[in-house]
Scaffold this motif. Structure first.
Motif, PDB file in Angstrom:
ATOM      1  N   GLY A 108       0.770  -1.238   0.000  1.00 13.04           N
ATOM      2  CA  GLY A 108       0.000   0.000   0.000  1.00 13.04           C
ATOM      3  C   GLY A 108       0.799   1.285   0.000  1.00 13.04           C
ATOM      4  N   VAL A 109       2.141   1.208  -0.028  1.00 12.60           N
ATOM      5  CA  VAL A 109       2.946   2.424  -0.133  1.00 12.60           C
ATOM      6  C   VAL A 109       2.797   2.981  -1.540  1.00 12.60           C
ATOM      7  CG1 VAL A 109       5.264   3.382   0.017  1.00 12.60           C
ATOM      8  CG2 VAL A 109       4.563   1.561   1.590  1.00 12.60           C
ATOM      9  N   ASP A 110       2.520   4.286  -1.646  1.00  8.48           N
ATOM     10  CA  ASP A 110       2.256   4.884  -2.959  1.00  8.48           C
ATOM     11  C   ASP A 110       3.506   5.436  -3.628  1.00  8.48           C
ATOM     12  OD1 ASP A 110      -0.754   4.751  -3.212  1.00  8.48           O
ATOM     13  OD2 ASP A 110      -0.581   5.727  -1.271  1.00  8.48           O
ATOM     14  N   PHE A 111       4.361   6.094  -2.851  1.00 10.24           N
ATOM     15  CA  PHE A 111       5.616   6.614  -3.423  1.00 10.24           C
ATOM     16  C   PHE A 111       6.597   6.814  -2.283  1.00 10.24           C
ATOM     17  CE2 PHE A 111       3.054  10.278  -2.384  1.00 10.24           C
ATOM     18  CZ  PHE A 111       3.920  11.307  -2.041  1.00 10.24           C
ATOM     19  N   TRP A 112       7.834   7.254  -2.633  1.00  9.03           N
ATOM     20  CA  TRP A 112       8.939   7.220  -1.675  1.00  9.03           C
ATOM     21  C   TRP A 112       9.532   8.608  -1.460  1.00  9.03           C
ATOM     22  CZ3 TRP A 112       9.564   2.869   0.984  1.00  9.03           C
ATOM     23  CH2 TRP A 112       8.985   1.707   0.443  1.00  9.03           C
ATOM     24  N   TRP A 113       9.854   8.861  -0.197  1.00 10.74           N
ATOM     25  CA  TRP A 113      10.598  10.060   0.183  1.00 10.74           C
ATOM     26  C   TRP A 113      12.068   9.658   0.280  1.00 10.74           C
ATOM     27  CZ3 TRP A 113       9.928  12.788   5.598  1.00 10.74           C
ATOM     28  CH2 TRP A 113      10.830  13.854   5.687  1.00 10.74           C
TER      29      TRP A 113
ATOM     30  N   TRP B  56      21.053  11.912  -8.027  1.00 11.79           N
ATOM     31  CA  TRP B  56      20.386  12.016  -9.327  1.00 11.79           C
ATOM     32  C   TRP B  56      19.918  10.646  -9.800  1.00 11.79           C
ATOM     33  CZ3 TRP B  56      21.341   9.681 -13.987  1.00 11.79           C
ATOM     34  CH2 TRP B  56      20.519  10.104 -15.042  1.00 11.79           C
ATOM     35  N   LEU B  57      20.773   9.636  -9.635  1.00 16.58           N
ATOM     36  CA  LEU B  57      20.422   8.293 -10.088  1.00 16.58           C
ATOM     37  C   LEU B  57      19.174   7.783  -9.367  1.00 16.58           C
ATOM     38  CD1 LEU B  57      21.102   5.711 -11.679  1.00 16.58           C
ATOM     39  CD2 LEU B  57      22.478   5.009  -9.719  1.00 16.58           C
ATOM     40  N   LEU B  58      19.110   7.973  -8.045  1.00 17.30           N
ATOM     41  CA  LEU B  58      17.950   7.526  -7.291  1.00 17.30           C
ATOM     42  C   LEU B  58      16.689   8.265  -7.738  1.00 17.30           C
ATOM     43  CD1 LEU B  58      19.584   7.275  -3.761  1.00 17.30           C
ATOM     44  CD2 LEU B  58      18.581   5.369  -5.044  1.00 17.30           C
TER      45      LEU B  58
ATOM     46  N   LEU C  90      15.711   6.820 -11.323  1.00 19.27           N
ATOM     47  CA  LEU C  90      15.164   5.464 -11.369  1.00 19.27           C
ATOM     48  C   LEU C  90      13.889   5.322 -10.548  1.00 19.27           C
ATOM     49  CD1 LEU C  90      18.374   3.254 -11.303  1.00 19.27           C
ATOM     50  CD2 LEU C  90      16.970   3.912 -13.256  1.00 19.27           C
ATOM     51  N   HIS C  91      13.821   5.976  -9.400  1.00 11.95           N
ATOM     52  CA  HIS C  91      12.602   5.884  -8.601  1.00 11.95           C
ATOM     53  C   HIS C  91      11.413   6.512  -9.329  1.00 11.95           C
ATOM     54  CE1 HIS C  91      13.070   3.989  -4.669  1.00 11.95           C
ATOM     55  NE2 HIS C  91      14.348   4.347  -4.715  1.00 11.95           N
ATOM     56  N   PHE C  92      11.657   7.626  -9.995  1.00 10.94           N
ATOM     57  CA  PHE C  92      10.561   8.251 -10.749  1.00 10.94           C
ATOM     58  C   PHE C  92      10.085   7.331 -11.869  1.00 10.94           C
ATOM     59  CE2 PHE C  92       9.012  10.683 -14.364  1.00 10.94           C
ATOM     60  CZ  PHE C  92       8.003  11.424 -13.783  1.00 10.94           C
ATOM     61  N   LEU C  93      11.019   6.791 -12.632  1.00 13.32           N
ATOM     62  CA  LEU C  93      10.633   5.908 -13.726  1.00 13.32           C
ATOM     63  C   LEU C  93       9.984   4.632 -13.197  1.00 13.32           C
ATOM     64  CD1 LEU C  93      13.755   6.327 -16.031  1.00 13.32           C
ATOM     65  CD2 LEU C  93      11.490   7.331 -16.364  1.00 13.32           C
ATOM     66  N   ASP C  94      10.505   4.109 -12.101  1.00 11.12           N
ATOM     67  CA  ASP C  94       9.942   2.891 -11.532  1.00 11.12           C
ATOM     68  C   ASP C  94       8.517   3.120 -11.028  1.00 11.12           C
ATOM     69  OD1 ASP C  94      10.470   0.061 -10.618  1.00 11.12           O
ATOM     70  OD2 ASP C  94       9.973   0.975  -8.690  1.00 11.12           O
ATOM     71  N   ALA C  95       8.259   4.316 -10.493  1.00 14.33           N
ATOM     72  CA  ALA C  95       6.902   4.626 -10.024  1.00 14.33           C
ATOM     73  C   ALA C  95       5.902   4.604 -11.170  1.00 14.33           C
ATOM     74  CB  ALA C  95       6.885   5.993  -9.334  1.00 14.33           C
ATOM     75  N   GLY C  96       6.364   4.821 -12.394  1.00  8.20           N
ATOM     76  CA  GLY C  96       5.475   4.806 -13.546  1.00  8.20           C
ATOM     77  C   GLY C  96       5.429   3.475 -14.273  1.00  8.20           C
ATOM     78  N   ARG C  97       5.973   2.445 -13.671  1.00 10.44           N
ATOM     79  CA  ARG C  97       5.976   1.138 -14.338  1.00 10.44           C
ATOM     80  C   ARG C  97       4.548   0.592 -14.440  1.00 10.44           C
ATOM     81  NH1 ARG C  97       6.810   0.213  -8.993  1.00 10.44           N
ATOM     82  NH2 ARG C  97       5.688  -1.571  -8.074  1.00 10.44           N
ATOM     83  N   PRO C  98       4.287  -0.270 -15.404  1.00 10.93           N
ATOM     84  CA  PRO C  98       2.964  -0.900 -15.495  1.00 10.93           C
ATOM     85  C   PRO C  98       2.612  -1.623 -14.200  1.00 10.93           C
ATOM     86  CG  PRO C  98       4.233  -1.298 -17.490  1.00 10.93           C
ATOM     87  CD  PRO C  98       5.180  -0.675 -16.501  1.00 10.93           C
ATOM     88  N   GLY C  99       1.445  -1.295 -13.667  1.00  9.46           N
ATOM     89  CA  GLY C  99       0.997  -1.932 -12.443  1.00  9.46           C
ATOM     90  C   GLY C  99       1.465  -1.273 -11.174  1.00  9.46           C
TER      91      GLY C  99
ATOM     92  N   HIS D 243       0.080   6.051 -13.697  1.00  8.26           N
ATOM     93  CA  HIS D 243      -0.237   7.007 -14.749  1.00  8.26           C
ATOM     94  C   HIS D 243       0.464   8.346 -14.553  1.00  8.26           C
ATOM     95  CE1 HIS D 243      -2.319   8.576 -18.154  1.00  8.26           C
ATOM     96  NE2 HIS D 243      -2.915   9.522 -17.447  1.00  8.26           N
ATOM     97  N   ARG D 244       0.562   8.799 -13.304  1.00  8.66           N
ATOM     98  CA  ARG D 244       1.244  10.066 -13.022  1.00  8.66           C
ATOM     99  C   ARG D 244       2.240   9.846 -11.897  1.00  8.66           C
ATOM    100  NH1 ARG D 244      -3.496  14.449 -14.093  1.00  8.66           N
ATOM    101  NH2 ARG D 244      -3.697  13.916 -16.284  1.00  8.66           N
ATOM    102  N   PRO D 245       3.397   9.279 -12.236  1.00 10.63           N
ATOM    103  CA  PRO D 245       4.370   8.944 -11.195  1.00 10.63           C
ATOM    104  C   PRO D 245       4.988  10.196 -10.578  1.00 10.63           C
ATOM    105  CG  PRO D 245       5.321   8.611 -13.366  1.00 10.63           C
ATOM    106  CD  PRO D 245       3.864   8.918 -13.581  1.00 10.63           C
ATOM    107  N   ILE D 246       5.344  10.086  -9.317  1.00 11.84           N
ATOM    108  CA  ILE D 246       6.154  11.104  -8.665  1.00 11.84           C
ATOM    109  C   ILE D 246       7.128  10.398  -7.727  1.00 11.84           C
ATOM    110  CG2 ILE D 246       4.444  12.955  -8.748  1.00 11.84           C
ATOM    111  CD1 ILE D 246       3.833  12.415  -5.800  1.00 11.84           C
ATOM    112  N   THR D 247       8.152  11.114  -7.357  1.00 13.58           N
ATOM    113  CA  THR D 247       9.004  10.751  -6.249  1.00 13.58           C
ATOM    114  C   THR D 247       9.131  11.987  -5.384  1.00 13.58           C
ATOM    115  OG1 THR D 247      11.083   9.686  -5.639  1.00 13.58           O
ATOM    116  CG2 THR D 247      11.165  11.288  -7.430  1.00 13.58           C
ATOM    117  N   PHE D 248       9.906  11.925  -4.320  1.00  8.87           N
ATOM    118  CA  PHE D 248       9.993  13.035  -3.378  1.00  8.87           C
ATOM    119  C   PHE D 248      11.421  13.058  -2.866  1.00  8.87           C
ATOM    120  CE2 PHE D 248       8.631  14.452   1.136  1.00  8.87           C
ATOM    121  CZ  PHE D 248       8.850  15.774   0.821  1.00  8.87           C
ATOM    122  N   SER D 249      12.211  14.029  -3.360  1.00 13.39           N
ATOM    123  CA  SER D 249      13.641  13.973  -3.089  1.00 13.39           C
ATOM    124  C   SER D 249      14.275  15.326  -3.320  1.00 13.39           C
ATOM    125  CB  SER D 249      14.294  12.910  -3.984  1.00 13.39           C
ATOM    126  OG  SER D 249      15.671  12.779  -3.716  1.00 13.39           O
TER     127      SER D 249
END
Length: 850
Positions: free
Chosen positions: A348-353, A371-373, A376-385, A390-396
């Motif tokens: 149930g975690v939606d995204f990462w700080w 930068w790497l984190l 990759l975290h942003f792109l991974d948040a937008g992975r299928p499933g 649909h609208r990925p975010i990260t927090f960094s």
């Protein structure tokens, strides 16, 4: 000639940012060891290669070089090569880059020695950019350069960043090579920013939930405690859409031989015995959830997922050897995401700080782990499933030019001080100069300092008019931002402004669309719109908030005589109305504005039509009036939902204007509703489906079916700064007029209307802009002032003595009053032409005769 590249691993497709790095051949001018690529009339790429081998791989900064062929003139002599476009003039001697042999001058509006950049020298007039973090900063800090310059030339040095292979992995650059991007746009700042987005990538669309209120506190919550707090917020009618859980979600008391407790990926079962149930409960309450992670220590033997991670990395799990964090190993990073993060997201975690604080160095030259984190975290948040596919975010944190592609930004641990508050508006606005539009600050401050109701309240007001509003505080039982932990006045005002932020979602969502599709950051410095006005550069803490509002946050203490705080504003030419006071101003000048604790300068353009959601407003049903934030006017009822609302209130100012409300349900099924006013009518157009443009980052056009907008909506109007309205009607039906919550404002309930048809409200009477009711406002100001009664009487006598506003202001200045009181009176007297100083009839109760 392109350098051969070593074979690199291939990442999954969803971890590869779409890129088109190859330029059109007709835009390239090259020699043996130098190359010039003309990407736009105002942008050139300058490369030097000691070996004569060049690459067009995408870089950490630049992804898209496939711009159209640029109209240019190239002149070659034995001595130099010249490149001339509409925006720049380059002169180069074809040798190693030197100040004597390579220069670029901006053309078009700025043509003097300041507008010339020579290699190796600092380009003059840079307007600044962003910074990696505010950690440890109390007040201001120097900012990195941005891509805008008051003298016309700005340079981005991309020489030391990594290159990105087609398979998504990274490679080092040739030692000694240079890779520079020179922006030459004079003071056409928005054109420069648009080109910057064109080559580096758009700001992504944020999910609607990110635009609401975020709750964050460094505190070892239990699941029951956190859930009870969210329910208390609901009971207090305080909407929150994101729940942030700091590092105590995982164990922090770790055996020293294992390592520190900063890094962790396993739930603390003493605090959260059933994490999935806890997260589900927050989702049911309308919140999305982010967890804090410090990845630097890797995955150690005590972690729940150690066995899976060790096996994936070829380590015997029984050895209990740590899986070291290695950002240069793609196998580690894939396992880190798939074996550690994805199972937590399934719970149930939606995204990462991402709270990375461990330096910029890795084993690949130029590869910054932060930068790497982020990447990759942003792109991974937008992975299928994924949970926010649909609208990925990260927090960094910010990791340099190009970081705008990875929102949301965490600005770091702000000190609790007036100096820290005073710098945040400038920091936010200036970051737009490098495309970075979605900062999340520690609203209220994180650490140090002490309890200060006034400071905390002013910070919440800034937060409402910031890209992201996230309340936060450090690990301290006395430091927390629940409004009820403050005094009665602060509690009321903070609560009202938090409700206002949620009400602003329709406006913010439209600006979210414009940020992505029209290259317009939500927060913009004043010089974007007024590049030739010197005053626009003299108010760094003032900014445009979207395209309808001008904000000048209050960042200093109140004066004990007036009981108000002051801030210096510059109003561009035109008429402006303060939505918190109802006062109208004529622009084209600087003015000191004075505001009580529940007000801040929030100026709307003439003819503004600003939509706010109006769900659960009891006044619409004939109940008592809405709560108010010193006239800001917030509707009661804390609903965490971020869906496009069933009821909207339009804030309207005198004059003519038109604005487009753009909505979807995070599904790209966009709807446009045109809102208009001519000063005598207010028109809500029919909601129309719209298809959005196709971009590199959004390859599929928006769908044409409008799913976001209900078939019917309840509408109301709040008219601010008007006089002479005696009635209103729609379709021949008379509408009720009520006093609004802003002084002198009028509220009109239009009622339920079909969204598929136009709604036109006629304002009847001798409708005109307000004369500001000067005598009434000055009386209220004097009545509240902590000063001698005789001084109040003399001042009020001048105001009501039949003088012109200018004559009355001169008389006030000669009375020898406290200078803040003099300024506050004269602000009202001189706000706008046409203001009258005629006394009210009868005089307000309590007026003393001289």
């Amino acid at each position: 000639m392109t350098a051969p590249q070593p074979q690199q691993p291939e990442l999954p497709a969803y971890l590869r940012f779409p890129a088109r790095p190859d330029p059109h051949p007709d835009n390239v001018i090259a020699g043996d060891r130098w190359r010039i690529t003309v990407l736009d009339a105002g942008l050139v790429r300058l490369q030097w290669s000691p070996s004569g081998r060049f690459t067009d791989l995408a870089s950490q900064t630049v992804l898209f070089r496939d711009t159209p062929v640029v109209d240019k003139t190239v002149r070659e002599t034995d001595a130099v090569i010249e490149l001339i476009t509409d925006r720049l003039h380059l002169i180069y001697d074809r040798g190693p880059f030197t100040p004597q042999g390579l220069s670029v001058q901006a053309r078009g509006g700025i043509s003097n020695y300041h507008s010339v950049w020579r290699f190796g020298e600092q380009a003059e007039g840079n307007l600044g950019g962003a910074a990696r973090t505010l950690d440890g900063v109390d007040g201001a800090l120097p900012l990195d350069d941005g891509v805008l310059s008051r003298h016309g030339v700005a340079v981005v040095d991309d020489s030391d960043t990594v290159l990105i292979e087609p398979g998504g992995w990274f490679t080092e650059r040739e030692p000694g090579s240079l890779d520079l991007y020179v922006f030459c746009y004079g003071r056409d700042y928005r054109a420069a920013l648009s080109t910057f987005y064109r080559v580096t990538g758009k700001q992504p669309l944020l999910p609607r939930f990110a635009l609401g209120n975020w709750w964050s506190r460094y505190h070892p919550y239990t699941a029951d405690e956190y859930t009870a707090l969210m329910d208390r917020f609901t009971a207090e009618r305080l909407p929150f859409t994101v729940g942030v859980i700091d590092m105590d979600w995982h164990p922090v008391q770790i055996e020293p031989e294992i390592g520190s407790g900063w890094t962790g990926y396993s739930w603390n079962r003493e605090l959260f015995p059933d994490p999935a149930a806890f997260l589900k409960g927050l989702h049911q309450r309308g919140l999305r959830v982010t967890l804090n992670v410090h990845p630097a220590d890797g995955i150690r033997a005590h972690e729940d997922r150690y066995r899976e991670m060790a096996t994936a990395m070829g380590i015997d799990p029984d050895s209990k050897l740590p899986v070291v964090f290695d950002p240069t190993d793609p196998h580690f990073l894939l396992a880190y995401l798939q074996q550690v993060h994805h199972p937590l997201e399934h719970e149930g975690v939606d995204f990462w700080w991402l709270d990375w604080q461990s330096g910029r160095v890795s084993r690949i030259a130029g590869l910054d782990p932060l930068w790497l984190l982020n990447h990759l975290h942003f792109l991974d948040a937008g992975r299928p499933g994924g949970p926010i596919e649909h609208r990925p975010i990260t927090f960094s944190r910010y990791a340099g030019v190009g970081s705008h592609r990875y929102p949301v930004g965490f600005s770091g641990d702000a000190a609790v001080s007036w100096a820290s508050l005073a710098f945040q508006p400038e920091f936010t606005a200036t970051s737009s100069n490098v495309g970075y539009g979605w900062w999340s600050h520690d609203i209220g401050g994180h650490m140090f300092g002490g309890k200060d109701d006034e400071l905390a309240t002013r910070w919440v007001q800034l937060g409402v008019f910031s890209p992201i509003l996230r309340l936060h505080s450090t690990l301290d039982p006395f430091n927390s931002k629940e409004p009820w932990r403050f005094g009665e006045v602060a509690r009321r005002v903070m609560s009202d402004y938090l409700r206002l932020r949620h009400r602003l979602l329709p406006y913010l969502a439209s600006m979210n669309y414009r940020a992505h599709h029209a290259d317009q950051p939500l927060v913009q410095p004043m010089y974007y719109e007024h590049p030739w006005a010197s005053e626009a550069y003299e108010v760094p803490n003032q900014y445009l908030f979207g395209d309808q509002l001008l904000v000048a946050p209050v960042t200093s203490r109140r004066d004990p005589v007036t009981t108000m705080a002051s801030t210096t504003c510059w109003l561009p030419p035109g008429d402006w109305t303060d939505l918190t006071t109802g006062v109208r101003y004529s622009g084209g000048r600087k003015i000191v504005m004075y505001r009580s604790i529940d007000q801040l300068p929030l100026l709307a353009r003439a003819g503004a039509v600003i939509p706010l959601q109006d769900n659960d407003n009891p006044s619409a049903d004939g109940a008592d009036g809405a709560d108010s934030a010193g006239g800001v006017g917030v509707a009661v009822g804390a609903v965490n939902s971020v869906a496009p609302p069933d009821a909207l209130e339009l804030w309207v100012t005198p004059g003519s204007g038109e604005w487009e409300l753009i909505e979807d349900a995070d599904d790209d099924a966009w709807t446009r509703t045109v809102l208009k006013t001519d000063g005598h009518t207010v028109t809500v157009g029919a909601a129309e489906p719209m298809a959005t443009q196709t971009t590199a980052e959004s390859p599929d056009p928006g769908r044409s079916a409008a799913t976001a907008v209900p078939a019917d909506r309840r509408w109301s109007l709040k008219l601010v700064g008007f006089d002479g309205i005696t009635a209103a009607r729609v379709d021949g039906r008379e509408l009720d007029l009520r006093p609004g919550d802003v002084p002198g404002s009028v509220r009109i309930e239009v009622g339920q209307r079909p969204t598929g048809a136009d709604t036109r409200v006629e304002l009847l009477g001798e409708v005109h802009g307000s004369d500001n009711a000067v005598a009434e406002r000055v009386f209220t100001l004097l009545d509240n002032a902590q000063t001698a009664f005789a001084d109040k009487t003399r001042a009020y006598g001048l105001v009501t003595g039949g003088l012109t506003p200018a004559e009355a202001a001169l008389g006030i200045a000669a009375l020898g009053l406290d200078h803040q009181l003099t300024g506050a009176i004269n602000e009202i007297l001189l706000a706008a032409p046409g203001s009258t100083t005629a006394p009210v009839d009868p005089p307000p109760a309590g007026t003393q005769e001289s």
